[in-house]
Motif scaffolding. Structure first.
Motif, short mmCIF file in Angstrom:
data_model
loop_
_atom_site.label_atom_id
_atom_site.label_comp_id
_atom_site.label_asym_id
_atom_site.label_seq_id
_atom_site.Cartn_x
_atom_site.Cartn_y
_atom_site.Cartn_z
N MET A 182 13.56 12.20 -6.54
CA MET A 182 13.88 11.30 -5.42
C MET A 182 13.54 11.91 -4.06
O MET A 182 13.31 11.19 -3.10
N VAL A 240 9.98 10.99 -3.70
CA VAL A 240 9.87 9.56 -3.38
C VAL A 240 10.25 9.31 -1.92
O VAL A 240 9.56 8.57 -1.20
N ALA A 241 11.32 9.96 -1.45
CA ALA A 241 11.77 9.75 -0.06
C ALA A 241 10.70 10.23 0.92
O ALA A 241 10.41 9.56 1.91
N LEU A 248 7.44 10.48 0.42
CA LEU A 248 6.28 9.58 0.39
C LEU A 248 6.60 8.25 1.07
O LEU A 248 5.79 7.71 1.81
N ALA A 249 7.82 7.75 0.82
CA ALA A 249 8.21 6.47 1.43
C ALA A 249 8.26 6.61 2.95
O ALA A 249 7.86 5.70 3.68
N CYS A 250 8.70 7.78 3.45
CA CYS A 250 8.72 8.01 4.91
C CYS A 250 7.29 7.98 5.47
O CYS A 250 7.06 7.46 6.57
N ILE A 302 4.78 6.26 4.16
CA ILE A 302 4.34 4.85 4.14
C ILE A 302 5.00 4.10 5.30
O ILE A 302 4.37 3.29 5.98
N HIS A 303 6.28 4.41 5.54
CA HIS A 303 6.99 3.75 6.64
C HIS A 303 6.36 4.09 8.00
O HIS A 303 6.15 3.21 8.83
#
Lengths: 89, 89
Positions: free
Chosen positions: B73, B76-77, B79-81, B83-84
């Motif tokens: 996770m 994931v966090a 990578l998501a940051c 993308i954000h």
């Protein structure tokens, strides 16, 4: 696109959908957190303003009373860990 | 089910799909991390064993050379940051 990439894009889109509703377009304010908890997590507790305050306080690491994307990801990680624990049973 | 709940279930399912391939069923070992990076994140660097080692070392907070769900996770966090950040431009 892979399932993992798709999931991460949904996380960003969900945050942006709620953050852009009012106030700062890149932060969740109290009303936006409340709506997100109710609509996305179906949390009945979100109807109680005191509970929403506690939720924000718990996530808001920089104490600005709003939730930014990285703070939102802390919530997502905690919830995903709970789902993962459940998936092991 | 809401889009956020759906995304979290995909995260758990993705981890479980790879973790259950071999060895401990609830941990990603080196081979499983390599396959996940290649198939889910399309990372060409995953073809290089040295790069996979670096990736695991970076995520593996308890230094057991494997990646558990909470360590996954963190990836994931991050990578998501990214993308954000990209979604703001």
């Amino acid at each position: 696109m892979s399932q993992l990439q798709n999931a991460m894009i949904i996380l960003v889109k969900t945050f942006n959908d709620y953050a852009r509703k009012e106030g700062k377009k890149d932060m969740l304010n109290k009303g936006e957190v409340k709506t997100l908890l109710e609509k996305e997590l179906l949390l009945q507790e979100a109807k109680n303003p005191g509970e929403v305050d506690k939720f924000i306080k718990n996530l808001d690491r920089d104490s600005d009373s709003e939730v930014d994307f990285s703070e939102f990801m802390v919530l997502v990680a905690r919830l995903a860990c709970m789902i993962h624990d459940f998936s092991k049973k």
